[in-house]
Motif scaffolding. Structure first.
Motif, short mmCIF file in Angstrom:
data_model
loop_
_atom_site.label_atom_id
_atom_site.label_comp_id
_atom_site.label_asym_id
_atom_site.label_seq_id
_atom_site.Cartn_x
_atom_site.Cartn_y
_atom_site.Cartn_z
N GLU A 90 0.83 -1.21 0.00
CA GLU A 90 0.00 0.00 0.00
C GLU A 90 0.87 1.26 0.00
OE1 GLU A 90 -2.42 -0.52 3.47
OE2 GLU A 90 -3.32 -2.35 2.66
N LEU A 103 -1.75 -11.44 -18.10
CA LEU A 103 -2.83 -10.49 -18.41
C LEU A 103 -4.16 -11.17 -18.09
CD1 LEU A 103 -1.49 -9.25 -21.85
CD2 LEU A 103 -1.27 -8.11 -19.64
N PHE A 104 -5.15 -10.37 -17.73
CA PHE A 104 -6.47 -10.95 -17.39
C PHE A 104 -7.20 -11.24 -18.69
CE2 PHE A 104 -5.32 -7.97 -13.95
CZ PHE A 104 -5.01 -8.94 -13.01
N ASN A 112 -7.45 -4.20 -18.84
CA ASN A 112 -6.31 -4.71 -18.08
C ASN A 112 -5.50 -3.56 -17.49
OD1 ASN A 112 -5.11 -7.66 -17.98
ND2 ASN A 112 -6.42 -7.57 -19.79
N LEU A 115 -7.54 -1.46 -14.77
CA LEU A 115 -7.99 -2.13 -13.55
C LEU A 115 -7.40 -1.50 -12.27
CD1 LEU A 115 -9.66 -4.53 -12.47
CD2 LEU A 115 -7.57 -5.87 -12.48
N TYR A 116 -6.08 -1.29 -12.27
CA TYR A 116 -5.44 -0.77 -11.05
C TYR A 116 -5.97 0.64 -10.69
CZ TYR A 116 -1.90 0.92 -7.83
OH TYR A 116 -1.28 1.45 -6.73
N ARG A 118 -8.72 2.06 -11.52
CA ARG A 118 -10.15 2.00 -11.18
C ARG A 118 -10.34 1.45 -9.78
NH1 ARG A 118 -12.30 -0.62 -16.77
NH2 ARG A 118 -12.75 1.30 -17.91
N GLU A 119 -9.67 0.33 -9.48
CA GLU A 119 -9.87 -0.30 -8.17
C GLU A 119 -9.36 0.57 -7.03
OE1 GLU A 119 -11.62 -2.94 -7.24
OE2 GLU A 119 -12.24 -3.09 -9.34
N HIS A 120 -8.29 1.31 -7.30
CA HIS A 120 -7.73 2.15 -6.24
C HIS A 120 -8.27 3.58 -6.30
CE1 HIS A 120 -4.99 -0.85 -4.62
NE2 HIS A 120 -4.87 -1.27 -5.87
N GLN A 121 -9.19 3.82 -7.23
CA GLN A 121 -9.85 5.12 -7.36
C GLN A 121 -8.85 6.27 -7.38
OE1 GLN A 121 -12.61 4.02 -4.02
NE2 GLN A 121 -14.08 5.03 -5.33
N ARG A 164 0.86 -2.16 -18.35
CA ARG A 164 0.00 -2.30 -17.17
C ARG A 164 0.77 -1.90 -15.90
NH1 ARG A 164 -2.65 -8.05 -15.83
NH2 ARG A 164 -0.53 -8.51 -15.20
N MET A 168 0.55 1.85 -13.14
CA MET A 168 0.58 1.88 -11.68
C MET A 168 1.52 2.96 -11.15
SD MET A 168 0.70 -2.23 -11.03
CE MET A 168 0.87 -2.15 -9.25
N GLU B 119 -2.60 -14.96 -12.86
CA GLU B 119 -3.44 -13.75 -12.84
C GLU B 119 -3.78 -13.36 -11.39
OE1 GLU B 119 -6.80 -13.86 -15.56
OE2 GLU B 119 -5.64 -15.10 -16.93
N ASN B 127 -2.15 -5.08 -5.41
CA ASN B 127 -2.85 -4.76 -4.16
C ASN B 127 -4.37 -4.74 -4.36
OD1 ASN B 127 -2.70 -4.34 -1.44
ND2 ASN B 127 -2.63 -2.11 -1.61
#
Lengths: 267, 250
Positions: A90, A103-104, A112, A115-116, A118-121, A164, A168, B119, B127
């Motif tokens: 974190e 990769l997803f 892909n 994702l990071y 978006r999830e961590h806003q 990707r 980050m 994945e 995280n």
């Protein structure tokens, strides 16, 4: 070594580059000792290449740095924080580029990368879009945004995996065999990308590779792991004429058809 | 001894996964797209097979009951037998068995392949907890969709029984008489108990299949093994839970 701060590739703001310290690291899987008392450090902002034969523990060591494995003995710290602690991920932004890309498959290339954030806003959707498209542009992948990972070639998958990681905004970037299974030109391209990211954004980079050209071409320092032990640590210049015969054999193997290695292994 | 340790480890890791997933419940609204997608996969895609199977189960139940109940002049009670059997037992159990085969296996396969192809590791390095984005939306979706599947199983089963009761010569009961008896002998609690059962089964299946998928180790061969294990464990769990939930609801 002079240390420049990590420059954000999107906002061009600067944050401190991070270093990694590995102290007496040992790892056992059951009775099998994969890593034996490994000690070295990676300075902030440098490219450190870790080489070694298959099965020597390189990828396991990388997993310790990102906190996916916990040491049996010893300690791994990232920017002075325990790597196996969840809070470290974190506090320090680190990205791992997996050998397979990882990769997803259920998401498009764009999703892909998105994702990071978006999830961590970390930003609104418009800013995320800009960031993702910029990362794709840096890696010359603009046309792939809406493709599925399964539609991409091996080289493209590796570049998407790097993109990707780049989204980050990492302080520490780790690469697991980034040039494996690629043709020589694509290997050179990936090598150039790693060097460019370091030069332009001062990201600390740890690269696990078998690729001698990559190691000697862009590394600040190279470590060689054999049988779970760090047998060599030096600059690329030092590795051009290695003193240790095991290192020389590994880096510059001679093809000897009269006395092939596999026959020695049989006996 | 090793088997026992493995079972206890499985129970422990499943409970840990449950607590982790539940702890992310406040993030569910942000994951509504994933939740809706899972509702579609769990509910809509399972619906046709649940309906087909329930129709024939209701039909066979009416046929068998008609055959034996006619012998002592009780065939007019077929409606209550089919109604109660479907609502209290066969509706939820058959919906759960189909869920295990249709959805549980797909969940285990998807998560196992995500684990094998790193994945899941990628998510962890980013995280992003897998329990949050992969497990929680599925658990929430099954809680919403499982009662719907069980109700449809009940209704279609009752309907199947009514059709067979009317058109089988040896039974020949009109639908009005069939449903009249069904209504007379059934109370709301019978249906509610069935829905509670369905909810428990569905939740347990999805949780166990997620856990087995996420704990897969090895290569592609292990994906197949994980799917088999997930379905077998789910089927055993349905029958074991069926006994305890039935006893608790009595």
């Amino acid at each position: 070594m002079t240390c420049s701060p990590t420059r954000n590739p999107f906002t061009h703001t600067e944050t401190a580059a991070v270093g990694v310290a590995i102290e007496g690291l040992s790892k056992n899987f059951g009775c099998f000792e994969v890593l034996k008392n490994v000690t070295f450090s990676v300075e902030p902002g440098e490219i450190f290449v870790l080489m070694g034969p298959s099965g020597s523990g390189k990828s396991v060591l990388l997993k310790h740095i990102v906190g996916l494995e916990k040491p049996t003995a010893g300690r791994v710290t990232v920017d002075g924080r325990d790597a196996s602690s969840e809070t470290t991920r974190e506090q320090v932004r680190l990205a791992l580029v997996f050998q397979s890309g990882a990769l997803f498959n259920s998401l498009s290339v764009y999703d892909n990368l998105a994702l990071y954030p978006r999830e961590h806003q970390v930003a609104d959707e418009a800013a995320i879009r800009e960031k993702v498209m910029r990362a794709l542009q840096i890696l010359s992948l603009e046309g792939t945004a809406h493709k599925s990972p399964s539609e991409l070639s091996g080289g493209m998958k590796k570049r998407v995996a790097i993109a990707r990681g780049l989204v980050m905004e990492p302080q520490l970037m780790l690469y697991d065999e980034p040039t494996s299974e690629l043709d020589p030109v694509m290997s050179a391209t990936i090598t150039e990308i790693i060097a460019t990211l370091k030069d332009e954004y001062h990201v600390t980079s740890i690269v696990v590779s078998h690729d001698r050209e990559l190691a000697l071409g862009i590394a600040d320092r190279v470590g060689i792991l054999m049988g779970g032990e760090l047998v060599s640590l030096g600059t690329p210049a030092e590795l051009r004429a290695p003193k240790d015969p095991r290192v020389a054999e590994f880096l510059y193997p001679k093809i000897d058809l009269k006395n092939p290695r596999f026959k020695k292994l049989e006996t | 001894m090793n088997q026992l340790t493995a079972i206890l480890e499985g129970i422990g890791s499943t409970l840990q996964l449950l607590f982790r997933a539940v702890s992310y419940t406040p993030s569910l609204w942000r994951q509504r797209a994933r939740f809706i997608e899972q509702c579609y996969l769990i509910g809509y895609t399972t619906l046709p097979i649940v309906a087909i199977l329930s129709f024939f189960i209701g039909s066979v139940l009416a046929l068998q009951a008609g055959y034996s109940m006619s012998n002592f002049g009780a065939k007019q009670f077929i409606g209550s037998l089919v109604g109660l059997s479907m609502a209290r037992e066969l509706g939820p159990v058959m919906a759960a068995i189909l869920l295990a085969g249709r959805v549980g296996s797909a969940i285990a396969a998807e998560l196992a392949s995500m684990k094998v192809y790193q994945e899941i590791d990628a998510l962890e390095t980013m995280n992003i907890p897998p329990a949050k984005i992969l497990v929680l939306p599925r658990l929430a979706a099954v809680l919403v969709m499982m009662p719907v599947l069980a109700i449809i199983a009940d209704l279609v089963g009752w309907f199947g029984g009514a059709i067979i009761s009317k058109y089988t010569q040896s039974i020949a009961i009109e639908p009005e008489a069939y449903f009249s008896v069904l209504r007379r002998f059934m109370v709301f609690k019978d249906v509610l108990n069935g829905l509670i059962k369905a909810e428990v089964f569905g939740f347990a299946i999805v949780l166990v299949c997620c856990n087995i998928g996420l704990n897969t180790r090895g290569g592609p061969r292990e994906i197949g093994a994980a799917v088999t294990r997930a379905v077998v464990v789910s089927l055993i769990l349905i029958l074991v839970l069926d006994y305890f939930v039935t006893k608790a609801l009595m």
